[in-house]
Design an enzyme around this catalytic site. Structure first.
Site, PDB file in Angstrom:
ATOM      1  N   HIS A 237      -2.222   8.969  -3.113  1.00  0.00           N
ATOM      2  CA  HIS A 237      -3.630   9.280  -2.827  1.00  0.00           C
ATOM      3  C   HIS A 237      -4.057   8.673  -1.486  1.00  0.00           C
ATOM      4  O   HIS A 237      -5.236   8.365  -1.287  1.00  0.00           O
ATOM      5  CB  HIS A 237      -4.552   8.761  -3.939  1.00  0.00           C
ATOM      6  CG  HIS A 237      -4.191   9.254  -5.297  1.00  0.00           C
ATOM      7  ND1 HIS A 237      -4.658  10.433  -5.827  1.00  0.00           N
ATOM      8  CD2 HIS A 237      -3.366   8.722  -6.247  1.00  0.00           C
ATOM      9  CE1 HIS A 237      -4.165  10.608  -7.043  1.00  0.00           C
ATOM     10  NE2 HIS A 237      -3.363   9.591  -7.321  1.00  0.00           N
ATOM     11  N   SER A 367      -2.261  13.019  27.244  1.00  0.00           N
ATOM     12  CA  SER A 367      -3.673  13.242  27.524  1.00  0.00           C
ATOM     13  C   SER A 367      -3.906  13.417  29.009  1.00  0.00           C
ATOM     14  O   SER A 367      -3.237  12.790  29.841  1.00  0.00           O
ATOM     15  CB  SER A 367      -4.509  12.065  27.008  1.00  0.00           C
ATOM     16  OG  SER A 367      -5.857  12.197  27.394  1.00  0.00           O
TER      17      SER A 367
END
Length: 512
Positions: A237, A367
Site C-alpha cells: 500500500h 532538464s
C-alpha cells in the site's frame, strides 16, 4: 486598334520565350515565337502524360506512374482513401508476408497446372516483395476496405507487372501475367489478407518481441542474483512492511517476464493456422483439393515457422480471435512492464529527497532549466509503451468483435495494432535492458538506514508478546519518535537482550 492588339499579343508571346530557347532546326518553323504560337494549348499536359501509362480496372481507365509497378486498382484506392497520409500506410511486415504467400501459392499453382514460365516469374517477383525490395510500390493506407482487398490487389498488381517486366512484356498489359487470373489464382482477398496477417504477426513475435523479452528476463534475473544478500524493507500500500531482500523483490519481476513469454508462446499455435484456401467465404471455391495444405506447408518452409492450414476456414475468415488472444497476451505483458518500470523508477527516486534505494544509470541531461537533474527516462519510455499497447488492445478487441456473418471487416486495423504492439514491446524491452537494467546499482547505505528505521520490524515480536502489545510498541515509537527497542523496553514488554534475539531482519525473510 486591331493592329495595336496584334502587336501587344506578339510582345507578350516574345516575353514567354526562354533566353536559352534553341534556334530553328531543319524543317522547323522560322522562329521560336512561331513554334510557341503553333503549339497546341494542351501541349504541356500531353508532355506530362509521358510519365504515365494508362491501365484499366472494371470501373474504367486511370493514369498510373510509369515508374511504379502497381496498377489501376491501387491508384483508385489512393484516390478513394486519402486518410492519414504516409504514416498510416499498410505495415511493411504485412506486405512482406504477402510476398511469402504469393510465392507459395504460385509454386502450388504450378503443381496444379499453371504455366511454369508464368509461375516462375511470379515467384521471382514475389521474392522481391518478401525481401522488401519493392516497398516503394505499396502506397495504400490501412484505412480502406475492412477485408484488405485493396492491399491484396496492390500486391497482385505489383507482382504481375514486375513479372511482366521480367518476361519482357509491357507494364499494365496484364500479359502474359494477369494480376487476378495468375497472381491471385485460387485465392480471395478474404483468405489471403488473414493469412498475411498471421504470417506477419508470427514473424514479428519471433524476430522482435520474444527476443526482446528474453533479453529483459535474463538481465533482471542477473540482478536478482546480484542483490540476493541485500536485505531491505518491503512496502505494501506504498507503506512500510516487513523485510525482504532486494533480490527477492527483483525475482518477482523475473517471474512476471517469464510468464509474459509463456503467455505469448501459448497464443502462437492459433497464429500458425492459415486461412489460405478458404477463398471468399471459407468453402474453398475455385481451389483444388489439397491446395490449402500445400500452401501452408510452403509458407512453413519459407519462414521456418510451423504454419499449418486452419482446420476451419469459416472461423479463420469470419473471426480473428487468435489475434485478439495474442494482443491480450501482449496487453498482460504491458501491465507487467508498467509495474516493473514504475517500481524501479520509484525505488530510484531522489537522489536526496526520494526513496533512493536504487541508483539508476544516468544517460542524458534531464532538464532544460534545472542544472544537474537526471531523470529515469528509460522507465518513462517503457511506461508510455505499455500505455500504448493497452490502447492498441482495446482497438484490437473492438475489431475482433466485428466479424459479421462470414467475414471480419476490421482486418487492416487489427493487424496494424497487433504489429505495433509487438514491435514496441520488443524494442522497448531491449532499450530498457541495455540502458537501464544492466546498470542498476543498489544504494546499500540508504537501504540499511531505511530498514533500521522501519517500525514494521515489530512484526517479529508477534509470536513472543502477541499482536496487541507489538502494535502498542509500534504506535508509541512512532508517536514519540523513538526506536522500537527503546520503546519495547520502556513499556516493560521485553528486555533489550530479548529484542536483539527476536528482531533480526535476516530471520524474517521466509518461513521457519
Amino acid at each position: 486598334m486591331d493592329r495595336a492588339l496584334r502587336l501587344l499579343a506578339r510582345s507578350r508571346c516574345l516575353s514567354r520565350v526562354p533566353a536559352s530557347a534553341p534556334g530553328p532546326g531543319p524543317g522547323s518553323s522560322p522562329s521560336g515565337v512561331s513554334r510557341l504560337l503553333l503549339r497546341p494549348p494542351n501541349a504541356a499536359r500531353m508532355a506530362s502524360q509521358n510519365s504515365f501509362r494508362i491501365e484499366y480496372d472494371t470501373f474504367g481507365e486511370l493514369k498510373v506512374p510509369n515508374d511504379k509497378y502497381y496498377g489501376a486498382q491501387t491508384v483508385r484506392s489512393t484516390m478513394n482513401f486519402k486518410i492519414g497520409g504516409v504514416t498510416e500506410r499498410m505495415p511493411i511486415p504485412v506486405i512482406k508476408a504477402f510476398g511469402i504467400l504469393k510465392r507459395a501459392a504460385a509454386e502450388v499453382n504450378q503443381d496444379y497446372g499453371l504455366d511454369p514460365k508464368i509461375a516462375n516469374a511470379i515467384m521471382k517477383a514475389a521474392d522481391e516483395v518478401a525481401e522488401g525490395k519493392l516497398n516503394d510500390h505499396f502506397p495504400l493506407v490501412v484505412w480502406q476496405t475492412g477485408s484488405g482487398t485493396q492491399t491484396n490487389m496492390n500486391v497482385n498488381e505489383v507482382i504481375s507487372n514486375r513479372a511482366i517486366e521480367m518476361l519482357g512484356g509491357e507494364l499494365g498489359s496484364k500479359k502474359p501475367v494477369h494480376p487476378n487470373d495468375h497472381v491471385n489464382k485460387s485465392q480471395s482477398s478474404n483468405d489471403t489478407f488473414p493469412t498475411a496477417m498471421h504470417i506477419a504477426a508470427a514473424v514479428e513475435v519471433h524476430e522482435a518481441l520474444l527476443p526482446g523479452l528474453q533479453k529483459l528476463h535474463d538481465a533482471l534475473d542477473a540482478k536478482s542474483r546480484e542483490f540476493a544478500q541485500i536485505i531491505k524493507i518491503g512496502r505494501t500500500h506504498t507503506q512500510d512492511a516487513v523485510p525482504l531482500t532486494l533480490g527477492q523483490e527483483f525475482s518477482g519481476y523475473v517471474q512476471q517476464v517469464k510468464y509474459a513469454i509463456t503467455r505469448i508462446k501459448a497464443a502462437m499455435p492459433r497464429i500458425y493456422e492459415l486461412a489460405a484456401g478458404g477463398t471468399a467465404v471459407g468453402t474453398g471455391l475455385n481451389t483444388r483439393i489439397g491446395f490449402a495444405e500445400k500452401v501452408a506447408a510452403k509458407v512453413a518452409a519459407l519462414t521456418g515457422l510451423p504454419f499449418v492450414t486452419a482446420p476451419n476456414k469459416f472461423e479463420a475468415l469470419a473471426a480473428h480471435d487468435a489475434l485478439v488472444e495474442l494482443s491480450g497476451a501482449m496487453n498482460t505483458t504491458a501491465c507487467s512492464l508498467m509495474k516493473i518500470a514504475n517500481d524501479i523508477r520509484f525505488l530510484g527516486s531522489g537522489p536526496r529527497s526520494g526513496l533512493g534505494e536504487l541508483i539508476l544509470p544516468e544517460n542524458e541531461p534531464g532538464s532544460s532549466i534545472m542544472p544537474g537533474k537526471v531523470n529515469p527516462t528509460q522507465c518513462e519510455a517503457l511506461t508510455m509503451v505499455a500505455a500504448q499497447v493497452m490502447g492498441n488492445h482495446v482497438a484490437v478487441t473492438v475489431g475482433g468483435s466485428n466479424g459479421h456473418f462470414e467475414l471480419n471487416v476490421f482486418k487492416p486495423m487489427m493487424i496494424k495494432n497487433v504489429l505495433h504492439s509487438a514491435r514496441l514491446l520488443g524494442d522497448a524491452a531491449v532499450s530498457f535492458t541495455e540502458n537501464c537494467v544492466v546498470g542498476i546499482q543498489a544504494n546499500t547505505e540508504r537501504i540499511n538506514k531505511l530498514m533500521n528505521e522501519s517500525l514494521m520490524l515489530v512484526t517479529a515480536l508477534n509470536p513472543h508478546i502477541g499482536y496487541d502489545k507489538a502494535a502498542k510498541i509500534a504506535k508509541t515509537a512512532h508517536k514519540n519518535g523513538s526506536t522500537l527497542k527503546a520503546t519495547a523496553v520502556e513499556l516493560g514488554y521485553l528486555t533489550a537482550e530479548q529484542f536483539d534475539e527476536w528482531v533480526k531482519p535476516k530471520d524474517m525473510l521466509g518461513p521457519k
